[in-house]
Design a protein around this motif. Structure first.
Motif, PDB file in Angstrom:
ATOM      1  N   VAL A  12      -7.172 -11.647  -4.673  1.00  0.00           N
ATOM      2  CA  VAL A  12      -7.090 -11.216  -6.075  1.00  0.00           C
ATOM      3  C   VAL A  12      -6.094 -10.066  -6.203  1.00  0.00           C
ATOM      4  N   LEU A  13      -6.348  -9.007  -5.474  1.00  0.00           N
ATOM      5  CA  LEU A  13      -5.435  -7.865  -5.404  1.00  0.00           C
ATOM      6  C   LEU A  13      -4.885  -7.830  -3.975  1.00  0.00           C
ATOM      7  N   PRO A  14      -3.651  -8.228  -3.750  1.00  0.00           N
ATOM      8  CA  PRO A  14      -3.150  -8.454  -2.381  1.00  0.00           C
ATOM      9  C   PRO A  14      -2.869  -7.184  -1.591  1.00  0.00           C
ATOM     10  N   LEU A  15      -3.842  -6.295  -1.548  1.00  0.00           N
ATOM     11  CA  LEU A  15      -3.699  -5.054  -0.799  1.00  0.00           C
ATOM     12  C   LEU A  15      -3.491  -5.328   0.691  1.00  0.00           C
ATOM     13  N   ALA A  16      -4.110  -6.398   1.207  1.00  0.00           N
ATOM     14  CA  ALA A  16      -4.033  -6.697   2.642  1.00  0.00           C
ATOM     15  C   ALA A  16      -2.605  -6.900   3.107  1.00  0.00           C
ATOM     16  N   PHE A  17      -1.716  -7.338   2.214  1.00  0.00           N
ATOM     17  CA  PHE A  17      -0.338  -7.620   2.599  1.00  0.00           C
ATOM     18  C   PHE A  17       0.496  -6.349   2.750  1.00  0.00           C
ATOM     19  N   ILE A  18      -0.006  -5.203   2.283  1.00  0.00           N
ATOM     20  CA  ILE A  18       0.772  -3.967   2.331  1.00  0.00           C
ATOM     21  C   ILE A  18       0.878  -3.436   3.759  1.00  0.00           C
ATOM     22  N   ALA A  19      -0.238  -3.355   4.471  1.00  0.00           N
ATOM     23  CA  ALA A  19      -0.194  -2.820   5.839  1.00  0.00           C
ATOM     24  C   ALA A  19      -1.158  -3.526   6.783  1.00  0.00           C
ATOM     25  N   TYR A  20      -2.296  -3.975   6.278  1.00  0.00           N
ATOM     26  CA  TYR A  20      -3.331  -4.551   7.144  1.00  0.00           C
ATOM     27  C   TYR A  20      -2.833  -5.787   7.880  1.00  0.00           C
ATOM     28  N   PHE A  21      -2.240  -6.741   7.172  1.00  0.00           N
ATOM     29  CA  PHE A  21      -1.744  -7.959   7.819  1.00  0.00           C
ATOM     30  C   PHE A  21      -0.592  -7.686   8.784  1.00  0.00           C
ATOM     31  N   PRO A  22       0.456  -6.947   8.373  1.00  0.00           N
ATOM     32  CA  PRO A  22       1.542  -6.686   9.320  1.00  0.00           C
ATOM     33  C   PRO A  22       1.070  -5.940  10.575  1.00  0.00           C
ATOM     34  N   ALA A  23       0.207  -4.931  10.387  1.00  0.00           N
ATOM     35  CA  ALA A  23      -0.305  -4.187  11.536  1.00  0.00           C
ATOM     36  C   ALA A  23      -1.163  -5.079  12.418  1.00  0.00           C
ATOM     37  N   GLY A  24      -1.919  -5.991  11.797  1.00  0.00           N
ATOM     38  CA  GLY A  24      -2.748  -6.914  12.572  1.00  0.00           C
ATOM     39  C   GLY A  24      -1.914  -7.835  13.446  1.00  0.00           C
TER      40      GLY A  24
END
Length: 268
Positions: A210-222
């Motif tokens: 819904v709010l793609p906060l995960a794409f800001i840092a969580y996914f790349p860092a993961g």
């Protein structure tokens, strides 16, 4: 942009910066505000590294990398795109109506209205945290991994720019949406520095789809730290975060341009 357009934008930016320097005390005070505003991130990083070995299966240096990428992406957003925060107030003041008469794209005019001095403070914190995260990391920084790290930060900046650009598109018609901007900024600051796996699945899902906060840092860092299988999405989706940021920003700009075409003035 053409070379002449870049030259004009650069000249306006230098004039805005010089205007800020006319009041030296206020200039340094605004830098301090930008840094102090991010004090919670510094406290979080300090407590994480001194008291805990990790969080939700992530080692402490890996969690620190999430916070550092988000903070640096945010600082770059404030520097390059942050004036969209103030668009609702500019609509209420009638500034946008006058700007429509100038031979420069409106979105660019909005970004050149003033120099965001507080962004310097944000970037000081962001760069410091970023350097600390790289130093504490156990990863081997190959050219490919370093390039993805840089792309991840830039992609995170574009995701945040896309969210606030889309919100500012609404503020062209509903200036009260400025309150939504405050809520969105607090939401990103509250949850953007943590592994989303610590949250209930419904909440982490909302902050992904819904709010793609995960794409800001969580996914790349993961992806960088080897947690790709734990992110709740296919690894290729997480790895495509920089491309998602670019696509989201382009989509938000198209929405902004469309919204501007239907702008009817401060009095409706």
């Amino acid at each position: 942009m053409s070379k002449s357009a870049v030259a004009v934008a650069w000249r306006i930016t230098k004039l805005n910066f010089r205007a800020q320097l006319e009041y030296r005390s206020e200039f340094f005070f605004m830098i301090a505000i930008g840094a102090v505003w991010q004090l919670s991130v510094i406290v979080f990083a300090t407590v994480l590294l001194s008291r805990f070995s990790g969080m939700a299966g992530w080692a402490a240096p890996d969690v620190l990398l999430i916070a550092a990428m988000r903070m640096l992406a945010h600082g770059l957003f404030v520097l390059l795109f942050g004036r969209v925060h103030h668009l609702a107030h500019r609509v209420q003041e009638g500034v946008i109506d006058a700007a429509l008469l100038r031979p420069m794209p409106m979105y660019r005019q909005v970004q050149l209205m003033f120099f965001p001095t507080n962004a310097i403070g944000d970037l000081i914190v962001g760069v410091g945290l970023f350097v600390g995260a790289i130093v504490r990391s156990t990863l081997h920084w190959t050219p490919g991994r370093s390039a993805f790290l840089l792309a991840g930060v830039l992609g995170g900046m574009l995701v945040e720019a896309a969210l606030f650009t889309a919100l500012s598109a609404a503020s062209l018609h509903y200036p009260a949406t400025s309150y939504w901007g405050v809520w969105l900024e607090e939401l990103l600051g509250t949850f953007g520095s943590y592994p989303l796996s610590v949250l209930p699945k419904a909440v982490s899902g909302a902050l992904t789809y819904v709010l793609p906060l995960a794409f800001i840092a969580y996914f790349p860092a993961g992806v960088l730290t080897g947690h790709g299988s734990e992110l709740g999405v296919p690894v290729w989706v997480a790895a495509a975060s920089p491309a998602f940021g670019l696509a989201a920003f382009i989509g938000a700009r198209l929405l902004w341009n469309r919204s501007l075409r239907y702008y009817t003035g401060v009095n409706g």
